[in-house]
Design an enzyme around this catalytic site. Structure first.
Site: not given
Ligand code: NI
Length: 180
Positions: A104, A146-147, A150
């Protein structure tokens, strides 16, 4: 356009839930996306979420290079072109999960094994307000999860089940793991 500073783990903007975008075609959203695209290209990453550039809005961008997809999922896997996804939603299409290495931009230099749903559907709109709906598997599904994490204040180490796999990419021998 501008290359934006990337927030690192510990910054409050990475811990909060990001707000929905009311008007995807607003000039300030257009500017944000242009700057995110330039920042992602500069960082040579696979994806970027708006909170990572200190903007708490539900916007992510990502791409899957063909070579990376094949490396992760075999020769039949396909890449994904650069995608702009606003107000995304994810729906797992099965309970199956698989562990894969993630890194990341907000946790620079590190990588670790993270379990993710292996088959998902995601929806959202693009920068013109047009609907996007896709199924994704493997690395493509991993990047999207993953995105989108966030946007909910979640960094990948919070998803890890075996922290012994967390390490510096230079020590793990995985220098080619794209950060996102
Ligand atoms: Ni990330």
């Amino acid at each position: 356009m501008a290359i934006l500073k990337i927030a690192r783990a510990g910054h409050p903007v990475l811990k909060r839930r990001a707000d929905p975008v009311k008007n995807p075609k607003a000039p300030e959203i257009r500017q944000l996306i242009a700057d995110m695209l330039e920042t992602l290209a500069d960082a040579n990453g696979a994806g970027l979420a708006a909170p990572q550039v200190h903007v708490p809005l539900r916007v992510v961008i990502f791409h899957v290079p063909e070579a990376r997809a094949k490396e992760a999922d075999g020769e039949a896997a396909e890449g994904q072109p650069l995608t702009i996804l606003i107000n995304p939603e994810i729906e797992p299409l099965s309970d199956a999960r698989e562990s894969g290495l993630e890194a990341c931009l907000s946790v620079p230099g590190l990588a670790g094994l993270v379990p993710r749903y292996s088959h998902i559907r995601y929806r959202g709109v693009d920068h013109e307000g047009r609907p996007i709906e896709r199924e994704a598997k493997g690395f493509h599904a991993r990047v999207v999860q993953h995105e989108c994490d966030h946007l909910d204040g979640i960094l990948y180490p919070m998803r890890m089940e075996d922290l012994s796999t967390l390490g510096f990419t230079s020590e793990l021998g995985h220098e080619r793991v794209e950060e996102s």
